[in-house]
Write an enzyme that holds these catalytic residues in place. Structure first.
Site, mmCIF file in Angstrom:
data_model
loop_
_atom_site.group_PDB
_atom_site.id
_atom_site.type_symbol
_atom_site.label_atom_id
_atom_site.label_comp_id
_atom_site.label_asym_id
_atom_site.label_seq_id
_atom_site.Cartn_x
_atom_site.Cartn_y
_atom_site.Cartn_z
ATOM 1 C CG ASP A 11 -1.706 1.216 1.444
ATOM 2 O OD1 ASP A 11 -1.929 1.910 0.444
ATOM 3 O OD2 ASP A 11 -2.127 1.475 2.588
ATOM 4 C CG ASP A 15 -6.021 3.011 0.464
ATOM 5 O OD1 ASP A 15 -5.067 2.204 0.580
ATOM 6 O OD2 ASP A 15 -6.677 3.126 -0.594
ATOM 7 C CG ASP A 19 -1.386 1.636 -3.700
ATOM 8 O OD1 ASP A 19 -0.189 1.432 -3.965
ATOM 9 O OD2 ASP A 19 -1.767 2.244 -2.672
ATOM 10 C CG ASP A 88 -7.256 -12.361 -13.603
ATOM 11 O OD1 ASP A 88 -8.073 -13.005 -14.263
ATOM 12 O OD2 ASP A 88 -6.764 -12.735 -12.523
ATOM 13 C CG ASP A 190 -11.964 -15.088 -13.576
ATOM 14 O OD1 ASP A 190 -11.279 -15.614 -12.686
ATOM 15 O OD2 ASP A 190 -13.187 -14.861 -13.478
ATOM 16 C CD GLU A 244 -10.264 -19.684 -12.568
ATOM 17 O OE1 GLU A 244 -11.165 -19.028 -13.099
ATOM 18 O OE2 GLU A 244 -10.179 -19.868 -11.345
ATOM 19 C CG HIS A 311 -6.442 -15.231 -6.648
ATOM 20 N ND1 HIS A 311 -5.980 -15.883 -7.775
ATOM 21 C CD2 HIS A 311 -7.740 -14.947 -6.905
ATOM 22 C CE1 HIS A 311 -6.950 -15.974 -8.658
ATOM 23 N NE2 HIS A 311 -8.027 -15.409 -8.161
ATOM 24 C CG ASP A 312 -9.464 -18.289 -6.655
ATOM 25 O OD1 ASP A 312 -9.873 -17.255 -6.085
ATOM 26 O OD2 ASP A 312 -9.503 -18.450 -7.889
#
Ligand code: NOJ
Length: 534
Positions: A11, A15, A19, A88, A190, A244, A311-312
């Site tokens: 970050d 926040d 990013d 993605d 995806d 994917e 990430h899944d």
């Protein structure tokens, strides 16, 4: 291929959300790993029902992540360092806040109506379709505005796009060109295996309505659409493509990537990553069988992705190795050795190079993943066993893989604000700053083994042969190419294990090992990994 989950990487503006500027500030770090390509999870405008997998504007950057100028600077910074960028592409569905959907739902005669799948209610309720993320597991959502149901295989805020509509397909190709013209280097498609649908929506055989891969994947014209996409976009640019999922059969997987079919470049199959779903462990024999089978089917033709996390998934070392502090480093390095010594393109998920582990939240309120929260609600509504559910997700929930990257010992160095999801408390000792100073860290092991793979083409292309097949503890294989032969020995267990390979190792040279001194090859220490040059 190094996968970055932008929300959790770095970050820059306090926040609490990672990013693009944060990624830019870490490009030298990424380069130092030796990886070649970065796959970024979605960074397009999104209301973030599913952390960017619900796109409301495909030609813009999510506010949380920055601006298009930031994106341009990121791409430039990558290219200057010889890094490539894979984006993605989320086009099985959009956000319900995309302008197309707003138009589409506004009236039955709107020109965008057919960009999505609608079923007029006077025809009765459509045949059941399962939704992976819906709180009722129902993929049809009734919308009173036009007295019709719309289809969403994922959440209600992720309506499925209608690929049967040629206008929609052209819109998507236009979006792909927009990014390819900017100079990106590839697309990860995806959920694309679900894009094509039989729009008569027939009932699936009773009892199989939830069999997602068998009945929902690889719809009627999927290959036609990919060929159209290839001739219209992919073939016109220097870009790679990976979808994917790889369908239901080896034939499906091949059909997606065989070069003479002109569809995609690389298969990304789930059978391997799906093995470790039980906290009690998994069978190495099964693991070996799955990876050997996929290698043999792609030995002559086609190309595979090799991965144990993304990430899944929950963290690699927790699922496939052992995240107990005693074995965390060594088992993580062993798994890294596996990924970097198989034939195919290795995909490595950010944080795994440090051996990051599951956080194991105790409270449902700590979770952020919409699919987990909806499933919790579903269990609650249907009288499910919530205690059991909470235990299950400690091991398997994907939020475990989404906690902030652990840069240093000050609030993990991820943010100066409050992170959007809690930081794993082990950041105080498990972090990049500490590991970079330690020659024997997971991080430096990752660097060394990447360098090794780059030096030895045999690790990329060489023939794979499984040895000591019925050994339940050790995974042993050779890789061979043009007279070079390497042997990989991996002990997948927390106790010493022996291996019987029938190869004389007296003259073999150890190329890499995850202990300070390597065993002689017959007996391996817990989670030991050795690569020998024969
Ligand atoms: C697969 C993605 O990897 C996952 O994160 C997402 O939730 C679904 N597709 C829906 O887009």
């Amino acid at each position: 291929m190094y996968q970055i989950y932008p929300r959790s990487f770095k970050d820059s503006d306090s926040d609490g959300i990672g990013d693009l500027k944060g990624i830019i500030s870490k490009l030298d770090y990424i380069k130092s790993l030796g990886v070649d390509v970065i796959w970024l999870n979605p960074i397009y405008s999104s209301p973030n029902d599913d952390n960017g997998y619900d796109v409301s504007d495909y030609r813009n950057i999510m506010k949380d992540f920055g601006t298009m100028e930031d994106f341009d600077a990121l791409l430039k910074g990558m290219h200057e360092r010889g890094l490539k960028l894979v984006m993605d592409l989320v086009v099985n569905h959009s956000s319900d806040e995309h302008e197309w959907f707003k138009q589409s739902r506004s009236s039955r005669t709107n020109p965008y109506r057919n960009y999505y799948h609608w079923w007029d209610a006077e025809r009765g309720k459509p045949a059941y379709r399962y939704s992976l993320f819906d709180v009722n597991h129902d993929a049809w959502k009734y919308d009173s505005l036009t007295n019709a149901y719309y289809l969403h295989y994922f959440s209600r805020k992720q309506p499925d796009l209608n690929w049967e509509n040629p206008k929609l397909r052209q819109e998507i190709y236009g979006i792909m060109k927009f990014w390819a013209d900017k100079g990106i280097d590839g697309f990860r498609l995806d959920a694309f295996q679900f894009a094509a649908k039989d729009t008569t929506f027939p009932a699936f055989p009773a009892g199989f309505e939830k069999n997602f891969v068998q009945y929902y994947a690889m719809g009627p014209h999927l290959h036609n659409y990919l060929q159209e996409m290839n001739s219209g976009v992919l073939s016109k640019y220097d870009v790679m493509s990976v979808a994917e999922g790889a369908g239901n059969t080896f034939e499906d997987a091949h059909d997606l990537v065989d070069a003479d079919r002109h569809e995609l470049n690389m298969a990304y199959a789930f059978e391997g990553v799906d093995i470790a779903n039980d906290p009690k462990g998994y069978s190495l024999l099964h693991f070996k069988e799955v990876f050997s089978k996929w290698d043999s089917v792609f030995a002559e033709k086609g190309w595979l992705s090799i991965f144990l996390a993304n990430h899944d998934q929950a963290r690699m070392v927790t699922r496939f190795g052992n995240d107990n502090p005693e074995f965390r480093d060594v088992s993580s390095k062993m798994l890294t050795t596996f990924i970097l010594t198989m034939r195919g393109t290795p995909y490595y998920y950010n944080g795994d190079e440090l051996g990051m582990t599951n956080i194991r939240f105790d409270k449902i309120d700590d979770y952020r993943d919409m699919s987990t929260l909806n499933e919790y609600q579903y269990q609650k509504n249907t009288g499910g066993d919530l205690k059991q559910f909470m235990e299950k997700i400690k091991f398997s929930c994907r939020d475990n893989g989404r906690t902030p990257f652990q840069w240093d010992s000050s609030n993990a160095g991820f943010t100066n604000g409050t992170p959007w999801i809690k930081v794993n408390p082990n950041y105080k000792t498990l972090n990049e700053a500490a590991q970079k100073k330690d020659q024997n860290s997971c991080l430096n092991y990752f660097r060394k083994i990447i360098a090794l793979r780059k030096k030895y083409d045999v690790l990329v292309y060489g023939k794979y042969t499984l040895l000591d097949k019925s050994n339940p503890d050790v995974y042993a294989y050779t890789r061979e190419l043009d007279g070079k032969k390497l042997l990989v020995l991996l002990n997948f267990k927390s106790v010493p294990a022996s291996v019987s390979i029938g190869i004389d190792l007296s003259k073999a040279k150890v190329l890499i090992n995850n202990y300070s001194t390597a065993s002689n090859g017959g007996a391996l220490k817990p989670y030991e990994a050795i690569i020998f040059e024969l």
